[in-house]
Design an enzyme around this catalytic site. Structure first.
Site, PDB file in Angstrom:
ATOM      1  N   ASP A 275     -13.992   2.979   2.295  1.00 27.57           N
ATOM      2  CA  ASP A 275     -13.321   2.227   2.080  1.00 27.57           C
ATOM      3  C   ASP A 275     -14.245   1.456   0.928  1.00 27.57           C
ATOM      4  O   ASP A 275     -13.316   0.647   0.160  1.00 27.57           O
ATOM      5  CB  ASP A 275     -13.514   0.805   3.119  1.00 27.57           C
ATOM      6  CG  ASP A 275     -12.813   1.375   4.826  1.00 27.57           C
ATOM      7  OD1 ASP A 275     -11.582   1.241   4.343  1.00 27.57           O
ATOM      8  OD2 ASP A 275     -12.997   1.345   5.415  1.00 27.57           O
TER       9      ASP A 275
ATOM     10  N   CYS B  26       0.928  -1.372  -0.089  1.00 25.31           N
ATOM     11  CA  CYS B  26      -0.228   0.128  -0.071  1.00 25.31           C
ATOM     12  C   CYS B  26       0.869   1.311  -0.091  1.00 25.31           C
ATOM     13  O   CYS B  26       0.501   2.665  -0.260  1.00 25.31           O
ATOM     14  CB  CYS B  26      -0.793  -0.166   1.105  1.00 25.31           C
ATOM     15  SG  CYS B  26      -2.507  -1.220   1.088  1.00 25.31           S
TER      16      CYS B  26
ATOM     17  N   ASP C  11     -10.383   0.757   7.726  1.00 28.40           N
ATOM     18  CA  ASP C  11      -8.893   0.228   7.718  1.00 28.40           C
ATOM     19  C   ASP C  11      -8.112   0.823   7.614  1.00 28.40           C
ATOM     20  O   ASP C  11      -8.070   1.621   7.260  1.00 28.40           O
ATOM     21  CB  ASP C  11      -8.987  -1.768   7.196  1.00 28.40           C
ATOM     22  CG  ASP C  11      -8.993  -0.649   5.630  1.00 28.40           C
ATOM     23  OD1 ASP C  11      -9.129  -0.330   5.616  1.00 28.40           O
ATOM     24  OD2 ASP C  11      -8.890  -2.237   4.821  1.00 28.40           O
TER      25      ASP C  11
ATOM     26  N   SER D 291      -6.250 -10.683 -16.331  1.00 27.29           N
ATOM     27  CA  SER D 291      -4.587 -10.715 -16.810  1.00 27.29           C
ATOM     28  C   SER D 291      -4.422 -10.351 -17.439  1.00 27.29           C
ATOM     29  O   SER D 291      -4.885  -9.817 -18.558  1.00 27.29           O
ATOM     30  CB  SER D 291      -4.247 -11.678 -16.216  1.00 27.29           C
ATOM     31  OG  SER D 291      -4.427 -12.775 -17.181  1.00 27.29           O
TER      32      SER D 291
ATOM     33  N   ASP E 142      -8.714  -3.893  -4.526  1.00 25.82           N
ATOM     34  CA  ASP E 142      -7.059  -3.119  -3.783  1.00 25.82           C
ATOM     35  C   ASP E 142      -6.157  -4.312  -5.057  1.00 25.82           C
ATOM     36  O   ASP E 142      -6.139  -5.627  -4.754  1.00 25.82           O
ATOM     37  CB  ASP E 142      -7.150  -3.399  -2.654  1.00 25.82           C
ATOM     38  CG  ASP E 142      -6.681  -1.996  -2.063  1.00 25.82           C
ATOM     39  OD1 ASP E 142      -5.570  -1.960  -2.714  1.00 25.82           O
ATOM     40  OD2 ASP E 142      -6.871  -1.912  -0.920  1.00 25.82           O
TER      41      ASP E 142
END
Length: 344
Positions: free
Chosen positions: A50, A16, A226, A140, A67
């Site tokens: 969030d 992060c 968070d 992907s 995320d």
């Protein structure tokens, strides 16, 4: 003999800590395109929460989040598990229950083998299994740097929904994981992480924030979020701004990994720490300049920041103890002042 892979050498940033700074993000999110109001969108982009939350008009709501980031550890399986736990955390932070996930994978196919990517995905599946959900598909691309994360869908009873902008005055502040993983991963990247400390950061980052589901049942938990790449002060700033309050912090009571002082003395300060401070430091009053190195440390898969009414602290602390989490309150929310946060 299995080839040793050091994933962090393939990325310019870690976990992060790769997040765009709060200041730049604010600029990027500006738009001239008017949006059409939708009363069923309970939480959207405006509160910097969030995840997005959408009312299903039956007493429940869908939570949607995503995320992803570049490697924060060298081991592929561990990287995958950390990235997945970090993404799932957004659901827990809103008091929700995760339902399923979709993988996001960027892979430098000319540099790293498909077998290594498979290990990353296996780590992601392991975290999903721990959360009781499936890794149900994904997308992907061929990417210059390895990237992995999840898009996660969850559900929550609307009456139990926890937001980051609904705290009330006199709420006490708790944090469910100690700070410092950014410092440890920086020490690892610089090559001087002690062998006895190698598992401290990964063990913390792989641990799911499942306690968010239990905290959702406590009415006195008025706000929750968070702590990730913006550091504790960044996410507390969002809570204070959204709730129109200020906060006072007792630095000595903030949960911190015990070993981080050793690495701070060696200069293991992530680049994201100073980027974070540059974004919101004008709203913070520190008692010592060095405090920012811990309080602005970018966390990956960090703990839940909880604002609790005083009469519910005993119930919350009991839940924390049952989950082997430190129970000391480190601060309090107060009437809004010129400075959003004061650190004593």
């Amino acid at each position: 003999m299995k080839e040793e892979i050091k994933l962090t050498q393939y990325s310019h940033g870690a976990g992060c800590g790769c997040k765009i700074s709060p200041k730049l993000l604010t600029e990027m999110l500006k738009t001239d395109i008017p949006s059409t109001p939708d009363a069923r969108l309970l939480v959207g982009n405006s509160s910097r929460d969030d995840a997005a939350v959408y009312d299903m008009q039956n007493g429940t709501a869908v939570i949607s989040t995503t995320d992803f980031f570049m490697p924060i550890v060298d081991d592929p399986f561990t990287f995958g598990k950390i990235a997945a736990a970090n993404a799932i955390s957004d659901i827990y932070a809103m008091g929700g229950t995760p339902l399923l996930s979709i993988a996001i994978l960027g892979w430098p196919i000319d540099k790293l083998s498909p077998e290594v990517a498979r290990e990353v995905l296996e780590g992601g599946r392991a975290a999903c299994k721990d959360a009781g959900i499936l890794l149900a598909g994904g997308h992907s691309i061929d990417s210059p740097e390895p990237i992995f994360g999840l898009a996660v869908t969850g559900t929550v009873e609307i009456k139990k929904l926890k937001r980051n902008d609904t705290a009330t005055e006199s709420c006490k502040l708790y944090l469910t994981k100690p700070l410092g993983v950014g410092i440890l991963t920086t020490a690892q990247k610089k090559g001087y992480l002690r062998a006895e400390d190698e598992n401290i950061g990964p063990d913390s980052m792989m641990r799911l924030n499942k306690i968010g589901q239990q905290l959702a049942t406590v009415e006195g938990v008025k706000a929750m979020t968070d702590v990730t790449g913006f550091g504790l002060l960044g996410h507390l700033t969002e809570m204070c701004e959204g709730s129109q309050l200020s906060a006072e912090i007792n630095f000595s009571k903030v949960p911190k990994l015990e070993v981080i002082d050793y690495y701070l003395e060696k200069g293991a300060i992530p680049g994201g720490t100073n980027r974070n401070w540059a974004s919101y430091g004008h709203n913070i009053q520190l008692s010592e300049e060095s405090q920012k190195n811990i309080l602005c440390d970018p966390q990956t898969s960090g703990g839940l920041l909880i604002a609790v009414q005083p009469d519910s602290c005993e119930e919350v602390e009991s839940l924390l103890r049952e989950n082997n989490i430190k129970t000391v309150s480190f601060g309090e929310l107060i009437t809004q002042k010129n400075r959003l946060i004061t650190v004593n």
